[in-house]
Design an enzyme around this catalytic site. Structure first.
Site, PDB file in Angstrom:
ATOM      1  N   CYS A   1      27.858  48.060   6.620  1.00  0.00           N
ATOM      2  CA  CYS A   1      28.953  48.877   7.167  1.00  0.00           C
ATOM      3  C   CYS A   1      30.305  48.282   6.788  1.00  0.00           C
ATOM      4  O   CYS A   1      30.587  47.113   7.038  1.00  0.00           O
ATOM      5  CB  CYS A   1      28.768  49.011   8.684  1.00  0.00           C
ATOM      6  SG  CYS A   1      30.196  48.741   9.706  1.00  0.00           S
TER       7      CYS A   1
ATOM      8  N   CYS B   1      32.408  46.651   9.398  1.00  0.00           N
ATOM      9  CA  CYS B   1      31.896  45.340   9.842  1.00  0.00           C
ATOM     10  C   CYS B   1      32.318  44.260   8.862  1.00  0.00           C
ATOM     11  O   CYS B   1      32.666  43.146   9.248  1.00  0.00           O
ATOM     12  CB  CYS B   1      30.375  45.359   9.939  1.00  0.00           C
ATOM     13  SG  CYS B   1      29.760  46.638  11.028  1.00  0.00           S
TER      14      CYS B   1
END
Ligand code: FAD
Length: 520
Positions: free
Chosen positions: A42, A45
């Site tokens: 992600c 992230c």
């Protein structure tokens, strides 16, 4: 998986959790946990990971109260646990206390830290997390009763406005330390303010064990300055772990011989450390090699070149290094028995008055026991001195093959550490750091700063570990007392003023700051 392994590594100040370890580590823990469930694929992230690492590093000393963990939901073995916890989006933050998990939405670094403080404070009323001192303001009677009283430890009182977090943050910062208690008091307590003679806040007041007391004198009224000042008070130490308590006792070299303590100033560099380090390196560390050939020989020659040209030492030591270099360069051999080098250094050169002391005298590098500090400390010091010399004397490496090479010292250090430094793990870590960022070094000033930055990275990793001398806690260096202008705060976070750090390093490790005291 390679990427998920890199998003957070064991080097980072976070605890990496997995399905195997999450419940065991977090449930029934004596501290609270702030967890980030992330996914290594992600983008958010990935972008957020530096912030999370910065937060975790900033609150590393709060671990007894609250710890930071991460769990990668993209890792196959964690699929089930992420499902069990109902993690649908990444990153998801949860805080765990008393075996309950609560959602946590905030992500801004400063506010997350403040929420952590609020969170811990709300629970200290129930004597939990275990070992966390109270974060509520102390009452004036309690503080004033300390006046004129002898105690076994210091008490520091941070006086501040109600909505200020500095006091509570300093209390948490000092949690792993013994020898002092930190309390918080409010500026609305007029009687206290008057009795302590405090007119502006935040301020800190210090009660000494010998019953004296005074306003604490820090250059900037920032959390980092208060915490750093307190950690460095004589008699204040990081609490020792059970394993470190088994170390040899201070001043005892393990063979029953007492080593005399040498007074020194931490604002100075000591020639005795540099010479003792060179002695150990040449006569002990390298002497474990029977012969030097190939890459080893090249590394040794380069090391001698850099030191001979840049070492700001006594004439006889510099001449010894230069003679050794001439000898190495003049030998057409592919392979040199190390005994021949030792013979040259120990016997032949001595006849001509060139001499490197065989006495080990640690001064700025002396440890509270012989197992601590000493040689590795002197090696760091030597290489800092060499990077600064390369920056201060641009022509020193002329005609050596290293001219105009800003990486001359660092590459030589990298190869020395990787080839000869007895601590293999250290060499491995150093090589990883070099591979990661050495190519960003473009000037001799960059080289000075790179080594400083990496040394601090090592300090952060080792703080609280067994190789930390409790009398010389591993801090981010230079501490504010050595260089107040090096430290600033931005949005509540400590930041370095790198220009000031560079100026400081060039002065601190410069030739004129090297003290000859104790050197023979
Ligand atoms: P040291 O860290 O040795 O520092 C010596 C002196 O340098 C300090 O007293 C201070 O005056 C100054 N200083 C501190 N920080 C900085 C900075 N950022 N910039 C400039 N000057 C500074 N030990 C391990 O357990 N694991 C490792 O992976 C490891 N890696 C190492 C890698 C290298 C290249 C070296 C030389 C040593 C390594 N060590 C490692 C040893 C460890 O870093 C320390 O040298 C040792 O624990 C002694 O610590 P010390 O308290 O004397 O301070």
């Amino acid at each position: 998986q390679a990427q998920s392994a890199r998003l957070y590594t064991e080097e980072d100040p976070v605890v990496i959790l997995s399905s195997d370890s999450l419940k065991q580590t977090v449930l029934n823990s004596s501290s609270a946990w702030l967890l980030q469930f992330y996914s290594s694929w992600c983008g958010h992230c990935i972008q957020y990971s530096p912030t999370w690492k910065a937060l975790a590093g900033d609150v590393k000393d709060w671990a007894q109260a609250i710890q930071i963990g991460v769990l990668d939901c993209a890792h196959e073995k964690n699929f089930d646990i992420c499902k069990e916890f109902g993690i649908h989006f990444y990153p998801t933050f949860r805080v765990c206390l008393f075996n309950h998990f609560i959602n946590w939405a905030d992500r801004e670094l400063q506010t997350v830290r403040q929420l952590m403080v609020n969170f811990v404070q709300n629970h200290t009323k129930h004597d939990w997390p275990v070992g966390c001192p109270p974060l509520d303001p102390a009452r004036s009677e309690e503080i004033l009763s300390l006046m004129g009283k002898k105690t076994e430890f210091y008490t520091a009182v941070i006086v501040e406005d109600e909505d200020s977090y500095i006091g509570r943050e300093v209390i948490l910062d000092l949690m792993p330390y013994e020898g002092l208690a930190v309390k918080r008091a409010l500026s609305s307590d007029k009687l206290l303010m008057e009795k302590l003679g405090i007119s502006s806040v935040p301020s800190a007041y210090l009660f000494y064990p010998n019953s004296t007391h005074t306003v604490m004198n820090v250059q900037k009224r920032l959390r980092f300055f208060f915490s750093s000042f307190l950690k460095l008070l004589p008699g204040v130490h990081r609490k020792q772990s059970a394993s470190s308590l088994q170390r040899p006792q201070p001043g005892n070299n393990g063979q029953g011989t007492q080593v005399e303590w040498k007074e020194f100033e931490k604002s100075k560099v000591y020639m005795a450390d540099l010479e003792s380090g060179l002695h150990y390196l040449l006569r002990v560390e390298l002497a474990t090699h029977k012969t030097l050939e190939g890459e080893e020989l090249k590394t040794f020659k380069d090391f001698v070149t850099v030191v001979a040209k840049l070492f700001p030492g006594h004439q006889s030591v510099v001449k010894l290094l230069e003679t050794l270099l001439e000898w190495l360069v003049s030998l057409p051999l592919e392979k040199i028995p190390y005994d021949a080098i030792l013979d040259l250094v120990n016997n032949k050169m001595r006849i001509s008055g060139l001499y490197l002391s065989e006495q080990v005298q640690w001064v700025g590098c002396q440890g509270s026991s012989v197992a601590l500090r000493g040689y590795p400390c002197s090696l760091w010091t030597l290489f800092h001195v060499l990077t600064v010399q390369a920056a201060n004397r641009p022509d020193a490496l002329a005609n050596t093959g290293f001219e105009d090479d800003p990486l001359a010292v660092l590459q030589t250090m990298r190869r020395y550490i990787g080839t000869f430094f007895g601590c293999r793990e250290c060499g491995k870590h150093f090589e990883e750091m070099a591979q990661e960022s050495l190519n960003q070094v473009k000037t001799v000033d960059d080289a000075v700063l790179w080594l400083w930055r990496k040394h601090n990275q090592v300090n952060a990793r080792l703080s609280g570990s067994m190789s930390e001398d409790p009398m010389f806690p591993k801090t981010q260096w230079p501490t504010p007392d050595l260089c107040p202008t090096c430290h600033e705060e931005q949005e509540g976070l400590h930041v370095w003023n790198e220009q000031m750090v560079l100026t400081f390093l060039r002065q601190h490790y410069g030739a004129s700051n090297i003290s000859p005291k104790y050197s023979s």
